[in-house]
Design an enzyme around this catalytic site. Sequence first.
Site, PDB file in Angstrom:
ATOM      1  N   ASP A   1       0.462  -3.442   5.810  1.00 15.06           N
ATOM      2  CA  ASP A   1       0.198  -2.872   4.482  1.00 15.06           C
ATOM      3  C   ASP A   1       0.957  -3.547   3.351  1.00 15.06           C
ATOM      4  OD1 ASP A   1       2.772  -1.793   5.010  1.00 15.06           O
ATOM      5  OD2 ASP A   1       2.339  -0.165   3.608  1.00 15.06           O
ATOM      6  N   GLU A   2       1.482  -4.749   3.619  1.00 18.74           N
ATOM      7  CA  GLU A   2       2.265  -5.437   2.590  1.00 18.74           C
ATOM      8  C   GLU A   2       1.956  -6.911   2.632  1.00 18.74           C
ATOM      9  OE1 GLU A   2       6.640  -5.437   2.353  1.00 18.74           O
ATOM     10  OE2 GLU A   2       6.482  -3.487   3.322  1.00 18.74           O
TER      11      GLU A   2
ATOM     12  N   MET B   1       0.845  -1.187   0.000  1.00 20.94           N
ATOM     13  CA  MET B   1       0.000   0.000   0.000  1.00 20.94           C
ATOM     14  C   MET B   1       0.885   1.244   0.000  1.00 20.94           C
ATOM     15  SD  MET B   1      -2.884  -1.432  -0.076  1.00 20.94           S
ATOM     16  CE  MET B   1      -3.904   0.031   0.065  1.00 20.94           C
TER      17      MET B   1
HETATM   18 MG   LIG Z   1       3.646   0.488   2.079  1.00 24.21          MG
END
Ligand SMILES: [Mg+2]
Length: 364
Positions: free
Chosen positions: A118-119, A22
Amino acid sequence: MAASAAEPGPTEAARIIMHVDMDAFFASVELKRQPALRGQPVIVGGRGDPSRRGVVSTATYEARVFGIHSGMPLRTAARLCPDAVFLPVDFPAYHAASAQVFDCLAAVSERLQPVGLDEAYLDISARTDDPLAVGRQLKATIHATTDLVASVGIGPNRLLAKIASDLEKPDGLTWLRRADMRERVWPLPVRTLHGVGPRTAERLAGLGVECVGDLAALPLEQLTAEFSPRHAQSLMASAQGIDERPVQTERIRKSIGRERTFQADCRSSGRLDHEARLMLERVCEQLRERRLGARTVTVKLRYRDFTTHTRSRSLTEPTDGMETLAALVHQCLFAHRLHRAVRLLGVQLSGLVASDSDGRPTGD
Ligand SMILES: [Mg+2]
């Protein structure tokens, strides 16, 4: 480990790995709530007050232009960009957004390895559609669901997928093949490679290695003179774009299990053993329904004084086989002190891994 750095491993040739990252995640979640801040340099970190201690968690791309990056003291960030808007970290909001993102990812492939909020890596080898189309569709789904932007990298392994997701950030979609190494990866700083931290980079600089291509061109003897043979081999493989690490899918679902509170405290080890087996049978049904194998068995006991103890046993290979798991449950149970009055019994399976089509769990 591949015997020769020039040849891909046998398992690697067929793999297609996707890395989803993200863009400026925390800051983007904040901008969703405060759209008026869009286009401004926004820095999320600590209590959002640069006069107090704390570091930058995430900065918008407008702030990064000023040289601001994660881990930098807020005070320094304020000096570099006095007009920046500082916001405090709000983990509950980021967790909620992350859960939505991971729902989108799980719909693409169950072979999913989260890395933080976020990954994630996804193994999409089993999909027959065009990987770029899968990536494009996933980005669109994430955007439609969360109003957030992701960068997607595709490669033959985790190493290249991760490098790829970073190449065209933000809003990137990049497919990196090993044939692209020379042109797209070799010019990058050697720190780009997984496993090359500041100290390794420093030692490599001593050998005249600044970019990945320098490392690829270095004779192995020179590397082994500086690093352990194993470390030297893995550095050399990385410089050639080789990475055998599997996508570790066992964290898709953390665990499945059952608990039972007894009407009257149970003091019979025979009855506990019997109950544990019945519970395991139910849990195993769930396991097979979801086409998963389990690697770890945990038995939990809560005693009359409400102290709770767990015992776990793990297998080297995941299984959905009732008798194998039952033997572990039995071992875990009898590793407890069973002479005390038990009020609650729990049986849990974890280390869950997706099974392949014929129902047998696979190693990665
Ligand atoms: Mg990121």
